[in-house]
Write a protein that holds these residues in place. Structure first.
Motif, PDB file in Angstrom:
ATOM      1  N   GLY A   1      17.016  -2.390   0.564  1.00  0.00           N
ATOM      2  CA  GLY A   1      16.490  -2.538   1.913  1.00  0.00           C
ATOM      3  C   GLY A   1      15.144  -1.903   2.154  1.00  0.00           C
ATOM      4  O   GLY A   1      14.589  -2.036   3.252  1.00  0.00           O
ATOM      5  N   CYS A   2      14.589  -1.225   1.144  1.00  0.00           N
ATOM      6  CA  CYS A   2      13.308  -0.535   1.323  1.00  0.00           C
ATOM      7  C   CYS A   2      12.136  -1.411   0.864  1.00  0.00           C
ATOM      8  O   CYS A   2      12.270  -2.624   0.713  1.00  0.00           O
ATOM      9  N   GLU A   3      10.978  -0.788   0.639  1.00  0.00           N
ATOM     10  CA  GLU A   3       9.732  -1.546   0.492  1.00  0.00           C
ATOM     11  C   GLU A   3       9.762  -2.589  -0.626  1.00  0.00           C
ATOM     12  O   GLU A   3       9.250  -3.715  -0.447  1.00  0.00           O
ATOM     13  N   VAL A   4      10.325  -2.265  -1.777  1.00  0.00           N
ATOM     14  CA  VAL A   4      10.331  -3.240  -2.871  1.00  0.00           C
ATOM     15  C   VAL A   4      11.222  -4.433  -2.516  1.00  0.00           C
ATOM     16  O   VAL A   4      10.880  -5.583  -2.833  1.00  0.00           O
TER      17      VAL A   4
ATOM     18  N   VAL B   1       0.816  -1.215   0.000  1.00  0.00           N
ATOM     19  CA  VAL B   1       0.000   0.000   0.000  1.00  0.00           C
ATOM     20  C   VAL B   1       0.850   1.265   0.000  1.00  0.00           C
ATOM     21  O   VAL B   1       0.339   2.349  -0.293  1.00  0.00           O
ATOM     22  N   ALA B   2       2.154   1.131   0.303  1.00  0.00           N
ATOM     23  CA  ALA B   2       3.013   2.316   0.382  1.00  0.00           C
ATOM     24  C   ALA B   2       3.688   2.670  -0.929  1.00  0.00           C
ATOM     25  O   ALA B   2       4.011   3.844  -1.154  1.00  0.00           O
ATOM     26  N   VAL B   3       3.917   1.688  -1.801  1.00  0.00           N
ATOM     27  CA  VAL B   3       4.779   1.901  -2.968  1.00  0.00           C
ATOM     28  C   VAL B   3       4.300   3.046  -3.845  1.00  0.00           C
ATOM     29  O   VAL B   3       5.068   3.959  -4.192  1.00  0.00           O
ATOM     30  N   ARG B   4       3.049   3.053  -4.238  1.00  0.00           N
ATOM     31  CA  ARG B   4       2.565   4.088  -5.157  1.00  0.00           C
ATOM     32  C   ARG B   4       2.650   5.469  -4.514  1.00  0.00           C
ATOM     33  O   ARG B   4       3.069   6.443  -5.147  1.00  0.00           O
ATOM     34  N   TRP B   5       2.243   5.587  -3.248  1.00  0.00           N
ATOM     35  CA  TRP B   5       2.296   6.881  -2.564  1.00  0.00           C
ATOM     36  C   TRP B   5       3.729   7.388  -2.526  1.00  0.00           C
ATOM     37  O   TRP B   5       3.993   8.570  -2.787  1.00  0.00           O
ATOM     38  N   LEU B   6       4.676   6.523  -2.212  1.00  0.00           N
ATOM     39  CA  LEU B   6       6.077   6.938  -2.136  1.00  0.00           C
ATOM     40  C   LEU B   6       6.566   7.456  -3.484  1.00  0.00           C
ATOM     41  O   LEU B   6       7.217   8.500  -3.560  1.00  0.00           O
ATOM     42  N   ILE B   7       6.243   6.736  -4.545  1.00  0.00           N
ATOM     43  CA  ILE B   7       6.669   7.167  -5.877  1.00  0.00           C
ATOM     44  C   ILE B   7       6.062   8.513  -6.227  1.00  0.00           C
ATOM     45  O   ILE B   7       6.760   9.418  -6.712  1.00  0.00           O
ATOM     46  N   GLU B   8       4.773   8.685  -5.966  1.00  0.00           N
ATOM     47  CA  GLU B   8       4.083   9.918  -6.331  1.00  0.00           C
ATOM     48  C   GLU B   8       4.544  11.114  -5.511  1.00  0.00           C
ATOM     49  O   GLU B   8       4.354  12.261  -5.926  1.00  0.00           O
ATOM     50  N   HIS B   9       5.153  10.867  -4.349  1.00  0.00           N
ATOM     51  CA  HIS B   9       5.609  11.959  -3.490  1.00  0.00           C
ATOM     52  C   HIS B   9       7.124  12.121  -3.517  1.00  0.00           C
ATOM     53  O   HIS B   9       7.709  12.767  -2.635  1.00  0.00           O
TER      54      HIS B   9
END
Length: 245
Positions: A235-238, A219-227
């Motif tokens: 080491g991060c979400e992906v 649920v975080a990936v798209r928000w992170l990319i857009e911001h």
């Protein structure tokens, strides 16, 4: 005169540091209301509220440093991670805050919507999304609500030596699943899950914690990319999602 350091900034909120004062600017005052109320109720160290003049909240800096950073090895001791687990347990044992948390139906709908967007927009490989959605299903079960921080990422837990000096960023605090907080604290730092649970001092279903790792990352990936953030850094979400494969 102290320099102004931009700690984080995007189109929803910004945090600036000026000397020993943090200035939080949030367009949504409801989030700030929750943050101030939660810090007053939480039985763990929190920043001192210096003043509030909407949309700005001024907080005193905490001693110490974050227990870790996502994508970087932690230099904190196992005892510090255990102390973080003990602090989370104190929070979870406290009376519930008097506002509602997010329900299971809403969480499930958000997860499914984000998975669909990740595949449709080709932000992540479809097999990676589908496999992690299967794993995330284990988190989607009834739970007994506790007082949760709601965004207990490692950068929000400050330690000095082996002691927790404070926890910041309480705008997502609400009644919720205890295992969600434990999962967010250990997201990307799986090697410290045992230390955190040793301090937490209660049985915890590790499969459900792993399920929350998948759910949170999806649920975080798209928000992170857009911001303007990069969830594909080491080491991060992906990477968290890939590790589940």
């Amino acid at each position: 005169m102290d320099e102004v350091e931009v700690v984080v900034a995007h189109n929803e909120r910004a945090t600036l540091r000026v000397g020993d004062v943090f200035l939080k600017v949030d367009a949504d005052q409801a989030r700030t209301d929750v943050e101030v109320a939660a810090m007053a109720l939480a039985p763990v160290p929190t920043p001192e509220v210096l003043w509030r003049k909407p949309p700005v909240l001024a907080l005193a800096a905490l001693p110490g440093r974050p227990i870790a950073r996502l994508g970087e090895p932690s230099t904190a001791s196992p005892a510090a991670w255990a102390a973080a687990g003990a602090a989370v347990r104190r929070l979870h044992d406290a009376p519930l805050p008097p506002w509602p948390g997010q329900g299971l139906d809403a969480i499930t709908a958000r997860l499914d919507g984000e998975c669909a967007r990740l595949i449709t927009n080709e932000l992540l490989p479809a097999d990676l999304v589908r496999r992690n959605r299967e794993i995330a299903e284990a988190a989607l079960r009834p739970w007994t609500p506790v007082f949760t921080h709601g965004d207990l990422q490692v950068a929000h837990v400050f330690v000095e030596g082996d002691q927790v000096t404070g926890v910041i960023d309480w705008s997502e605090a609400a009644p919720g699943d205890a295992l969600f907080d434990l999962a967010i604290l250990t997201l990307g730092h799986e090697e410290h899950l045992g230390d955190v649970l040793a301090g937490y001092g209660a049985d915890a279903d590790r499969d459900v914690i792993r399920a929350w790792w998948s759910l949170r990352s999806l649920v975080a990936v798209r928000w992170l990319i857009e911001h303007g953030f990069d969830p594909d850094q080491p080491g991060c979400e992906v990477d968290v999602l890939r590790a589940r494969m």
